[in-house]
Design a protein around this motif. Sequence first.
Motif, PDB file in Angstrom:
ATOM      1  N   ASN A 117       0.183   4.852 -38.762  1.00 27.81           N
ATOM      2  CA  ASN A 117       1.592   4.507 -38.965  1.00 27.81           C
ATOM      3  C   ASN A 117       2.431   5.721 -38.588  1.00 27.81           C
ATOM      4  O   ASN A 117       2.381   6.754 -39.250  1.00 27.81           O
ATOM      5  N   ASN A 140       6.411   6.799 -36.716  1.00 33.80           N
ATOM      6  CA  ASN A 140       7.729   6.326 -36.270  1.00 33.80           C
ATOM      7  C   ASN A 140       8.364   7.234 -35.227  1.00 33.80           C
ATOM      8  O   ASN A 140       9.466   6.978 -34.776  1.00 33.80           O
ATOM      9  N   ASP A 157       6.934   1.360 -38.807  1.00 26.31           N
ATOM     10  CA  ASP A 157       7.438   0.713 -40.016  1.00 26.31           C
ATOM     11  C   ASP A 157       8.109  -0.590 -39.611  1.00 26.31           C
ATOM     12  O   ASP A 157       8.877  -0.629 -38.649  1.00 26.31           O
ATOM     13  N   THR A 193      12.700  -0.472 -41.510  1.00 22.54           N
ATOM     14  CA  THR A 193      13.117   0.782 -40.879  1.00 22.54           C
ATOM     15  C   THR A 193      14.002   1.621 -41.786  1.00 22.54           C
ATOM     16  O   THR A 193      14.440   1.177 -42.839  1.00 22.54           O
ATOM     17  N   ALA A 214       6.982   2.130 -46.975  1.00 23.38           N
ATOM     18  CA  ALA A 214       7.241   1.432 -45.711  1.00 23.38           C
ATOM     19  C   ALA A 214       6.001   1.486 -44.821  1.00 23.38           C
ATOM     20  O   ALA A 214       5.666   0.507 -44.145  1.00 23.38           O
ATOM     21  N   GLY A 215       5.309   2.610 -44.817  1.00 22.85           N
ATOM     22  CA  GLY A 215       4.069   2.725 -44.058  1.00 22.85           C
ATOM     23  C   GLY A 215       2.973   1.841 -44.624  1.00 22.85           C
ATOM     24  O   GLY A 215       2.190   1.237 -43.878  1.00 22.85           O
ATOM     25  N   ALA A 266       3.737  -1.646 -43.558  1.00 23.83           N
ATOM     26  CA  ALA A 266       3.335  -1.838 -42.153  1.00 23.83           C
ATOM     27  C   ALA A 266       1.823  -2.038 -42.052  1.00 23.83           C
ATOM     28  O   ALA A 266       1.350  -2.921 -41.326  1.00 23.83           O
TER      29      ALA A 266
END
Length: 196
Positions: free
Chosen positions: A51, A53, A69, A72, A79-80, A83
């Motif tokens: 993961n 970004n 993610d 966002t 968030a990770g 994902a």
Amino acid sequence: MQPNITGVILAGGRSSRMGGNDKGLIHLHGKPLFQHVIDRLRPQVDEILINANRNQAYYQKSGIPIINDVITGFVGPLAGIHAGLSYSATEWVVFAPCDVPTLPTNLVSHLWQGKRQALAAYVQDSERAHPTLALMHISLKPLLAEYLAKGDRKLMIFMENINAQSVMFSGQASQFSNLNTPADCQLWEKDNRGPL
């Protein structure tokens, strides 16, 4: 019997304590920090995802699939985790941050055995909890999305909300050391001169 499990390396944060440098790409003993985590995790899982970004082209050089993610705005490790639960091809996913270069070689098996009937389990050592080192079932994704949609960000509170099982790793606290700053990395290299 342990099922197929996907490993997700969490490298999607801002790395503010690294002066904004991408933490996973900081070199330690001649290779990036995230690569140390891959080396430890790969033998324990069926597939690995990263993961990330930013600097995705660099991470892709590892040959491992990169996932962004879905939610966002750099909202933190949750968030990770969201994902990872979204992209995993397996029902169970284990998460590890990109800055724990000596995570135990029995991380996954011990979490699996220690989770009992829970849908999530996380590492506890003799000193503290490590909720970013966790095993979770993909059915938790809607609950996590709802939690994040409310603006909540605290990982430990989410773990409590879903009745995650803490799993004790006795005498292994040093293996969960995370390297948050350039000074941490320099000190680590000085204290650990040999291979990890």
